[in-house]
Scaffold this motif. Structure first.
Motif, PDB file in Angstrom:
ATOM      1  N   GLN A 267       0.830  -1.200   0.000  1.00 58.30           N
ATOM      2  CA  GLN A 267       0.000   0.000   0.000  1.00 58.30           C
ATOM      3  C   GLN A 267       0.871   1.260   0.000  1.00 58.30           C
ATOM      4  OE1 GLN A 267      -4.044  -1.425   2.275  1.00 58.30           O
ATOM      5  NE2 GLN A 267      -2.448  -0.508   3.512  1.00 58.30           N
ATOM      6  N   VAL A 268       0.219   2.396  -0.246  1.00 54.91           N
ATOM      7  CA  VAL A 268       0.961   3.661  -0.296  1.00 54.91           C
ATOM      8  C   VAL A 268       1.545   4.027   1.061  1.00 54.91           C
ATOM      9  CG1 VAL A 268      -0.325   4.577  -2.257  1.00 54.91           C
ATOM     10  CG2 VAL A 268      -1.227   4.881   0.042  1.00 54.91           C
ATOM     11  N   ASP A 269       0.988   3.467   2.155  1.00 61.40           N
ATOM     12  CA  ASP A 269       1.527   3.751   3.483  1.00 61.40           C
ATOM     13  C   ASP A 269       2.583   2.746   3.907  1.00 61.40           C
ATOM     14  OD1 ASP A 269      -0.130   1.612   3.723  1.00 61.40           O
ATOM     15  OD2 ASP A 269      -1.406   2.457   5.300  1.00 61.40           O
TER      16      ASP A 269
END
Length: 281
Positions: free
Chosen positions: A150-152
């Motif tokens: 994920q982007v995080d």
């Protein structure tokens, strides 16, 4: 004692033969395992250097090569001890059928992984979203599992069957991507002037593609103003940078030009006074 020594002497050739076979079998096993790991690393490096091979298929291809060599190694070890490999293969086939029936879900993941690698709806490094609600950058499509980041920075591991049966939205497959920015213009402001400023802003932006041509059009009426849609095309890699930059520049540009913020306005009317209240006044 004499009989025991004679029996030991008679059995010595068989013991020596057994010991020799055991030593050779151990050497075959060690060399086979070492060769499988070495060959697997060589296949991975060769595949990663080749621009024609999709990185998504590399882990599965490496695992297939490694375990193929190891299976042949085990068969060679058993053949060293006189085991009939033909009968063994038949037994393994029957056992494989039984195991396959017991592990239908696992086999579905293997079949789904093969289909994902053949049809390639997702590739390593692409950003995808699934109808299951998961999304992220594809890191690996393995024999059983697919890994997303994920982007995080959180890793998501999904069964291949879940990915294969889901609707896949691939945000990175096309080179260009369209970006739509809704801008609300206050009813008291000049709509044509606002559209002109927005057109000039997107025309000179370095991250916006000239083809297809940017489009700025009024598209909707709301309580707080007219919605103007700013539609532009950009590289997929710069989509979010452009979107964030446009939101900031549009608000600042319109504010410097004197356009009012689209704050919702409500008119509150007092209820009409009755005749009795008028007489009392």
């Amino acid at each position: 004692m004499k009989e025991w020594l004679e029996g030991l002497g008679a059995a010595m050739p068989q013991l020596l033969d057994l010991g020799w076979n055991l030593l050779v079998a151990i050497l075959i096993l060690i060399i086979g395992w070492w060769a499988s790991a070495l060959l697997g690393r060589w296949v991975r490096r060769a595949a990663q250097r080749s621009p024609r091979i999709d990185p998504t298929i590399v882990p599965m291809f490496q695992s297939t090569v490694v375990w193929a060599v190891r299976i042949f190694t085990v068969i060679a070890v058993l053949a060293r001890f006189g085991v009939q490999t033909a009968s063994l293969i038949a037994v393994l086939g029957a056992a494989g059928l039984a195991v396959g029936l017991a592990l239908q879900g696992t086999l579905q993941n293997i079949a789904a992984g093969i289909m994902l690698l053949i049809l390639r709806p997702i590739r390593s490094g692409e950003y995808v979203g699934l109808s299951t609600g998961n999304e992220g950058t594809v890191e690996e499509v393995g024999l059983f599992l697919t890994r997303l980041v994920q982007v995080d920075g959180i890793h998501i591991t999904l069964p291949n069957s879940a990915v294969w049966t889901a609707t896949i939205i691939n945000y990175s497959r096309n080179v260009n991507r369209r970006c739509d920015i809704p801008v609300i213009i206050h009813y008291a402001d000049n709509l044509d002037a606002a559209i002109g400023r927005l057109e000039a802003l997107v025309k000179d932006h370095p991250m916006i593609e000239a083809t297809p041509e940017p489009v700025v059009r009024a598209m909707e009426y709301r309580d707080n103003g007219t919605v103007v849609n700013v539609r532009v095309w950009t590289k997929a890699a710069t989509y979010w940078d452009l979107r964030w930059d446009l939101f900031q520049q549009i608000r600042r540009n319109l504010g410097e030009a004197g356009f009012r913020a689209p704050i919702p306005v409500r008119e509150i009317q007092a209820p009409p006074s009755s005749d009795k209240d008028a007489a009392a006044a």
